[in-house]
Write an enzyme that holds these catalytic residues in place. Structure first.
Site, PDB file in Angstrom:
ATOM      1  N   SER A 122       4.607  -4.874  10.402  1.00 44.78           N
ATOM      2  CA  SER A 122       4.391  -4.100   9.182  1.00 44.78           C
ATOM      3  C   SER A 122       3.340  -4.763   8.298  1.00 44.78           C
ATOM      4  O   SER A 122       3.290  -5.987   8.170  1.00 44.78           O
ATOM      5  CB  SER A 122       5.705  -3.982   8.402  1.00 44.78           C
ATOM      6  OG  SER A 122       5.482  -3.255   7.213  1.00 44.78           O
ATOM      7  N   LYS A 153       2.895   0.034   7.215  1.00 53.18           N
ATOM      8  CA  LYS A 153       3.042  -0.746   5.988  1.00 53.18           C
ATOM      9  C   LYS A 153       4.262  -0.206   5.235  1.00 53.18           C
ATOM     10  O   LYS A 153       4.498   1.011   5.241  1.00 53.18           O
ATOM     11  CB  LYS A 153       1.768  -0.563   5.145  1.00 53.18           C
ATOM     12  CG  LYS A 153       1.860  -1.036   3.711  1.00 53.18           C
ATOM     13  CD  LYS A 153       1.492  -2.491   3.586  1.00 53.18           C
ATOM     14  CE  LYS A 153       1.680  -3.013   2.157  1.00 53.18           C
ATOM     15  NZ  LYS A 153       2.230  -4.366   2.136  1.00 53.18           N
ATOM     16  N   ILE A 187      -0.192  -8.873  -1.489  1.00 48.19           N
ATOM     17  CA  ILE A 187      -0.599  -7.466  -1.604  1.00 48.19           C
ATOM     18  C   ILE A 187       0.238  -6.760  -2.679  1.00 48.19           C
ATOM     19  O   ILE A 187      -0.293  -6.011  -3.500  1.00 48.19           O
ATOM     20  CB  ILE A 187      -0.440  -6.734  -0.242  1.00 48.19           C
ATOM     21  CG1 ILE A 187      -1.187  -7.479   0.877  1.00 48.19           C
ATOM     22  CG2 ILE A 187      -0.927  -5.279  -0.356  1.00 48.19           C
ATOM     23  CD1 ILE A 187      -2.671  -7.621   0.704  1.00 48.19           C
ATOM     24  N   CYS A 210      10.336  -8.393   1.052  1.00 51.06           N
ATOM     25  CA  CYS A 210       8.967  -8.619   0.575  1.00 51.06           C
ATOM     26  C   CYS A 210       8.959  -9.778  -0.412  1.00 51.06           C
ATOM     27  O   CYS A 210       9.695  -9.762  -1.395  1.00 51.06           O
ATOM     28  CB  CYS A 210       8.386  -7.381  -0.101  1.00 51.06           C
ATOM     29  SG  CYS A 210       6.756  -7.763  -0.804  1.00 51.06           S
ATOM     30  N   LYS A 220      14.798  -5.937   7.990  1.00 52.25           N
ATOM     31  CA  LYS A 220      13.785  -7.005   8.107  1.00 52.25           C
ATOM     32  C   LYS A 220      14.157  -8.150   7.187  1.00 52.25           C
ATOM     33  O   LYS A 220      14.245  -7.995   5.964  1.00 52.25           O
ATOM     34  CB  LYS A 220      12.390  -6.482   7.774  1.00 52.25           C
ATOM     35  CG  LYS A 220      11.343  -7.585   7.965  1.00 52.25           C
ATOM     36  CD  LYS A 220      10.045  -7.070   8.428  1.00 52.25           C
ATOM     37  CE  LYS A 220       9.032  -8.197   8.627  1.00 52.25           C
ATOM     38  NZ  LYS A 220       7.679  -7.665   8.767  1.00 52.25           N
ATOM     39  N   ASN A 272      10.011 -11.902   7.979  1.00 43.59           N
ATOM     40  CA  ASN A 272       8.941 -11.600   7.045  1.00 43.59           C
ATOM     41  C   ASN A 272       8.181 -12.906   6.767  1.00 43.59           C
ATOM     42  O   ASN A 272       8.477 -13.949   7.344  1.00 43.59           O
ATOM     43  CB  ASN A 272       9.523 -10.995   5.759  1.00 43.59           C
ATOM     44  CG  ASN A 272       8.547 -10.051   5.064  1.00 43.59           C
ATOM     45  OD1 ASN A 272       7.358 -10.367   4.932  1.00 43.59           O
ATOM     46  ND2 ASN A 272       9.031  -8.909   4.614  1.00 43.59           N
ATOM     47  N   GLY A 325       1.196 -15.954  10.347  1.00 43.57           N
ATOM     48  CA  GLY A 325       0.311 -16.562  11.341  1.00 43.57           C
ATOM     49  C   GLY A 325       0.928 -17.785  12.006  1.00 43.57           C
ATOM     50  O   GLY A 325       2.139 -17.999  11.915  1.00 43.57           O
ATOM     51  N   GLY A 345       6.324 -13.156  13.973  1.00 46.70           N
ATOM     52  CA  GLY A 345       5.964 -14.398  13.293  1.00 46.70           C
ATOM     53  C   GLY A 345       4.985 -15.211  14.110  1.00 46.70           C
ATOM     54  O   GLY A 345       5.378 -15.916  15.031  1.00 46.70           O
ATOM     55  N   GLY A 389       1.136  -9.359  14.141  1.00 46.56           N
ATOM     56  CA  GLY A 389       0.607  -9.064  12.814  1.00 46.56           C
ATOM     57  C   GLY A 389      -0.723  -9.735  12.535  1.00 46.56           C
ATOM     58  O   GLY A 389      -1.789  -9.196  12.838  1.00 46.56           O
TER      59      GLY A 389
HETATM   60  O1  RRO Z   1       2.999  -5.918   0.233  1.00 44.31           O
HETATM   61  C1  RRO Z   1       3.205  -7.140   0.321  1.00 44.31           C
HETATM   62  O2  RRO Z   1       2.766  -7.938  -0.503  1.00 44.31           O
HETATM   63  C2  RRO Z   1       4.029  -7.724   1.378  1.00 44.31           C
HETATM   64  C3  RRO Z   1       5.210  -7.175   1.818  1.00 44.31           C
HETATM   65 BR1  RRO Z   1       5.822  -5.534   1.260  1.00 44.31          BR
HETATM   66  C4  RRO Z   1       6.012  -7.889   2.761  1.00 44.31           C
HETATM   67  O3  RRO Z   1       7.088  -7.468   3.185  1.00 44.31           O
HETATM   68  N1  RRO Z   1       5.560  -9.074   3.209  1.00 44.31           N
HETATM   69  C5  RRO Z   1       4.398  -9.586   2.776  1.00 44.31           C
HETATM   70  O4  RRO Z   1       4.043 -10.680   3.201  1.00 44.31           O
HETATM   71  N2  RRO Z   1       3.639  -8.913   1.869  1.00 44.31           N
END
Ligand code: RRO
Length: 314
Positions: free
Chosen positions: A20, A44, A70, A132, A169, A196, A221, A253, A275
Site C-alpha cells: 500500500s 494507497k 505523506i 499509519c 495491517k 507498516n 526499505g 517490509g 513497496g
Molecule cells: O500516508 C502516509 O503517510 C502513510 C501511511 Br497511510 C502508512 O500507512 N504508512 C506510511 O508509511 N505512510
C-alpha cells in the site's frame, strides 16, 4: 504453480502484491507491467474525504531505506469508487483496497461505500490500515492499542460480505505485536498484513532542522526487513502455540528480491508485498515473483503452497 488462497475462495494466481502507498491507484505501475499479472494490487489507503497530506518535503532517503511523511494524501472514497476501482477492474486487476479512518465510524463508512461500488467484483479482500505512522496525533494510531484495533476491525467486518477477507495491517512500533494481532483476529480479522513503516526521523545537519515537513516519518526499505521477519515470526509462533487463531499473514517490509520474499515466507507469510523497491525498479513486484518462482523450482517445490507448508510446519 504459484497460486494461493488467502480466504473467501478467491484463488490468486500468485502471492505477489504491491505494498500500500507505493503506487496510488495502479496507473503509474501499469506503464511498466500489467497490474493484472499481480496476485493482487493493493491501493494507497483511502479515507472518507479527499486529503492533501502533510507539508513538503515528504520523502527522504537514508542508507537503510526511505522515510515518508505523506500523511494519507488521497482522493477520498467517492472518487476512488467512481474512478480508480473501475479502472483497476477494467485492466483485470484483483484489488485489495487499503482503507483508513480517523475514527472507527469513518472506517465503517469507507468499507460500506466500497461494498456499494459498481466495481466491487474486482475486490478480493480489504486491508484495514490501522497503523499509519503519519497521523496528526500518534495517539490515534489504532494499532498501538488492542481495544481500539478490535473495534475498528469488528466494525469493518460487519460492513463486508463473508467472502471478502479482512486483513489488519499492523505497526512494528508496539511493545507486543502478538497482543495486537490476537485482538484483531479475535475481532474478526481473516488475515494480517505485517508490517507498516517504522517511525523514524532525519535531520538536515546543514540547516540543523528536521528534513521532513512532517518532522517524523515512516521508514521503509532494506532497513526494516529484519523487523518484518521478527514480527511475522513472533505472530506465526503465537499461532503455532494456539495463542492466536491461525490466519494467513501477508508479509511486507524491505523485499527487493525473490530471496527476500522467501525469507518472509519462511518467517510465516503466505503472500508478499513489494513497496519501496518499486522506486528504483517499477517492475520489482513481477521480477520478485519470477525470482521466487525460480528459487522454489531450484529447491524442488512444484507448488508455492508446498513451500509455505514446509516453512510453517514448526
Ligand atoms: O500516508 C502516509 O503517510 C502513510 C501511511 Br497511510 C502508512 O500507512 N504508512 C506510511 O508509511 N505512510
Amino acid at each position: 504453480d504459484m497460486s494461493v488462497d488467502l480466504g473467501g475462495g478467491h484463488r490468486l494466481p500468485n502471492p505477489l502484491m504491491t505494498a500500500s502507498g507505493c503506487a496510488a491507484n495502479g496507473k503509474e505501475l501499469h506503464r511498466f507491467f500489467d497490474v493484472g499479472d499481480l496476485g493482487a494490487f493493493v491501493t494507497k489507503s483511502v479515507m472518507a474525504d479527499p486529503r492533501s497530506g502533510r507539508g513538503t518535503p515528504r520523502m527522504a532517503e537514508t542508507p537503510s531505506g526511505m522515510l515518508n511523511s505523506i500523511g494519507l494524501q488521497g482522493p477520498g472514497i467517492d472518487a476512488f469508487v467512481d474512478e480508480d476501482l473501475p479502472w483497476l477492474q477494467s485492466v483485470g486487476a484483483r484489488v485489495l483496497p487499503s482503507i483508513a479512518g480517523s475514527s472507527s465510524t469513518e472506517y465503517a463508512h469507507v468499507a460500506a461505500a466500497l461494498r456499494a461500488s459498481r466495481a466491487f467484483d474486482s475486490v478480493i479482500g480489504v486491508e484495514v490500515n490501522i497503523s499509519c505512522p503519519n497521523v496528526a496525533n500518534r495517539g490515534l494510531v489504532f494499532a498501538c492499542d488492542p481495544l481500539a484495533s478490535a473495534k475498528v476491525i469488528a466494525l469493518v467486518r460487519e460492513q463486508l460480505p463473508r467472502d471478502i477477507p479482512v486483513f489488519a495491517k499492523l505497526s512494528p512500533d508496539v511493545t507486543d505485536i502478538t497482543a495486537i494481532a490476537a485482538a484483531c483476529v479475535k475481532a474478526g480479522a481473516d488475515g494480517l498484513t505485517m508490517i507498516n513503516t517504522l517511525l523514524g526521523m532525519v535531520i538536515d545537519t546543514d540547516r540543523l532542522r528536521p528534513q521532513l515537513g512532517g518532522v517524523t516519518g515512516g521508514l521503509s526499505g532494506p532497513g526494516i526487513r529484519p523487523v518484518a521477519v521478527r514480527a511475522i515470526w513472533q505472530v506465526r509462533q503465537a499461532m503455532f502455540e494456539g495463542r492466536i487463531p491461525t490466519v494467513p499473514i501477508i508479509g511486507v517490509g524491505g523485499v527487493r528480491t525473490g530471496r527476500d520474499a522467501l525469507e518472509l515466507v519462511a518467517a510465516g507469510a503466505s503472500a508478499i508485498q513489494v513497496g519501496t523497491a518499486v522506486f528504483n525498479d517499477p517492475s520489482a513486484p513481477v521480477r520478485v515473483l519470477r525470482e521466487l518462482s525460480d528459487l522454489l523450482a531450484a529447491k524442488g517445490f512444484e507448488r508455492f503452497t508446498d513451500a509455505v507448508a514446509v516453512a510453517h510446519g514448526r
